[in-house]
Design an enzyme around this catalytic site. Structure first.
Site, PDB file in Angstrom:
ATOM      1  N   GLU A 140       0.873  -1.275   0.206  1.00 28.78           N
ATOM      2  CA  GLU A 140      -0.116   0.305   0.066  1.00 28.78           C
ATOM      3  C   GLU A 140       0.954   1.057   0.007  1.00 28.78           C
ATOM      4  O   GLU A 140       1.957   1.386   0.892  1.00 28.78           O
ATOM      5  CB  GLU A 140      -0.965  -0.056   1.346  1.00 28.78           C
ATOM      6  CG  GLU A 140      -1.849   1.067   1.237  1.00 28.78           C
ATOM      7  CD  GLU A 140      -2.697   1.170   2.548  1.00 28.78           C
ATOM      8  OE1 GLU A 140      -3.848   2.104   2.700  1.00 28.78           O
ATOM      9  OE2 GLU A 140      -2.467   0.519   3.460  1.00 28.78           O
ATOM     10  N   LYS A 215      -9.604   2.429  -2.272  1.00 25.61           N
ATOM     11  CA  LYS A 215      -9.749   1.600  -1.134  1.00 25.61           C
ATOM     12  C   LYS A 215     -11.252   1.924  -0.537  1.00 25.61           C
ATOM     13  O   LYS A 215     -11.808   3.091  -0.503  1.00 25.61           O
ATOM     14  CB  LYS A 215      -8.669   2.247  -0.335  1.00 25.61           C
ATOM     15  CG  LYS A 215      -8.832   1.649   1.195  1.00 25.61           C
ATOM     16  CD  LYS A 215      -7.557   2.339   1.999  1.00 25.61           C
ATOM     17  CE  LYS A 215      -7.572   1.633   3.394  1.00 25.61           C
ATOM     18  NZ  LYS A 215      -6.178   2.242   4.024  1.00 25.61           N
ATOM     19  N   CYS A 252      -5.702  -2.681   2.291  1.00 22.82           N
ATOM     20  CA  CYS A 252      -5.545  -2.894   3.701  1.00 22.82           C
ATOM     21  C   CYS A 252      -6.502  -2.808   4.653  1.00 22.82           C
ATOM     22  O   CYS A 252      -7.031  -3.797   4.808  1.00 22.82           O
ATOM     23  CB  CYS A 252      -4.898  -1.119   4.092  1.00 22.82           C
ATOM     24  SG  CYS A 252      -3.927  -1.106   5.634  1.00 22.82           S
TER      25      CYS A 252
END
Length: 410
Positions: A140, A215, A252
């Protein structure tokens, strides 16, 4: 001069303190400390078995091993097999994960920091390409320190457009090695008022940009002050059909949300990558569990990537949690690994150094496990769809049946 454990190194990280009692990983600690017979049994329970047997190692070319030795990065390779089928040929794909620390102190000019990371990754990408890796995923926000803990807006300078410098840098390797590359970056959306996003760019094996995913879930816990910079993504749960299979990216914090994993599976993913930046104090007990559970529940492979080292920032910060001000996020513990739909998984990369993990995976295993467990057939999606449809309404009332004697007066 020899470095003491935990002493700050040249690039501003403290990698050595990330070892486990001097061992690279929990796997190596057990391997060294237990008798071969006991280690075999512990390994069977902790890592599972692939098609009823221990996961096999892959022999890599000597020049690749030399790159690992010369540039001091962990190098491991394993193979997931599937049962032989009568009507389908094996669908074997070679996949890689790269974890790394930053290359320069965070006080250096931003351009120098980014260029140093580019240069640091070249031997690892070359090692992957020379090993025949078909798909590789980076960590990330790989082009920068994970500075979102600071809440300082100057770090926004690292943001770039989808076809920016990092994409151009990686496109040459995609073309050279006929390799799909997943590049998680801080995106600057120029067409929408310079808005920032936490984004994964999917680069095809011809160097073309296949697409992007932003994300879905943004943390608001501890020092993870990411919502100061970007908000939840708006790209849904896309699955990208590549030359080597259908892939998705669960960035994540999305790994803490089972429905996020589910959505990528419903859209047909064979492999879901989870590029991350997470620290030991907060999440390490969860790290080997969540991705493995997602692989089992959704009958796909998962590649989990975490950055390495302790990044120290120029100005101390706090996060409203009552803790004293501090200048670092904590130790990013690496430990990247693969999980398979049959509950087997690879040993993790080192907890305290850069690394490249390679895995062969027969994608036929995904359907075989769907047939075995029947999760899709038994899932009762209609029941949950009805509950969720009611839950998102303001007048939702939980389905609670109380004991009639519970509130009866004496």
């Amino acid at each position: 001069m020899e470095k003491r454990e935990g002493e700050e190194t040249e690039n501003g990280t403290t990698q050595d303190k990330g070892s486990i009692c001097g061992f690279d990983s929990l796997y190596h600690l057990f391997q060294t400390s237990l008798s071969p017979q006991l280690f075999q049994e512990v390994n069977r329970i902790l890592l599972g078995q692939n098609c009823g047997k221990k996961l096999e190692s892959i022999a890599l070319p000597q020049p690749v091993k030399a790159l690992s030795a010369n540039h001091d990065f962990d190098l491991q390779a394993f193979s997931f097999s599937a049962d032989k089928e009568s009507l389908r040929e094996p669908r074997i794909v070679r996949v890689g994960l790269i974890q790394n620390s930053v290359a320069l102190p965070t006080t250096e000019p931003f351009l120098n920091q980014r260029e140093a990371i580019f240069q640091k990754l070249i031997p690892m990408i070359d090692a992957a390409g020379s090993s025949g890796v078909n798909i590789i995923c980076l960590q990330e926000a790989w082009t920068m320190p994970f500075a979102f803990c600071t809440r300082e807006k100057r770090w926004c300078e690292f943001a770039e457009e989808i076809d920016g410098e990092s994409t151009k840098f990686l496109q040459q390797f995609a073309q050279k090695y006929n390799m799909v590359i997943i590049s998680p970056i801080l995106e600057r959306d120029v067409n929408h008022g310079e808005t920032l996003w936490n984004t994964a760019v999917i680069i095809g094996n011809h160097g073309n940009i296949i697409g992007k995913h932003r994300k879905n879930h943004i943390p608001r816990v501890g020092d993870f002050n990411e919502s100061t910079y970007y908000m939840e993504g708006n790209t849904g749960h896309p699955v990208f059909e590549t030359a080597y299979g259908k892939i998705a990216v669960n960035i994540c914090y999305g790994r803490h949300h089972p429905l996020n994993w589910l959505a990528f599976g419903l859209n047909g993913a064979d492999i879901v990558f989870n590029p991350s930046a997470t620290v030991g104090e907060l999440s390490e007990p969860m790290w080997p569990i969540e991705a493995r559970n997602a692989a089992i529940a959704n009958s796909y492979f998962v590649g989990s990537i975490n950055r390495v080292g302790t990044e120290v920032f120029p100005n101390p910060f706090t996060s409203g949690d009552g803790k004293p001000q501090h200048a670092d996020f904590g130790h990013f513990y690496g430990s990247s690994h693969f999980s398979a739909p049959d509950a087997s998984c690879t040993p993790s990369l080192a907890r305290h150094k850069d690394g490249l993990l390679i895995s062969d995976m027969d994608l036929n295993l995904c359907r075989q496990l769907k047939d075995k467990w029947g999760f899709r057939m038994t899932a009762r999606y209609d029941v949950y769809a009805d509950l969720l449809a009611r839950y998102v309404k303001q007048d939702f009332e939980p389905q609670v049946i109380s004991d009639p004697l519970l509130h009866k007066s004496a």
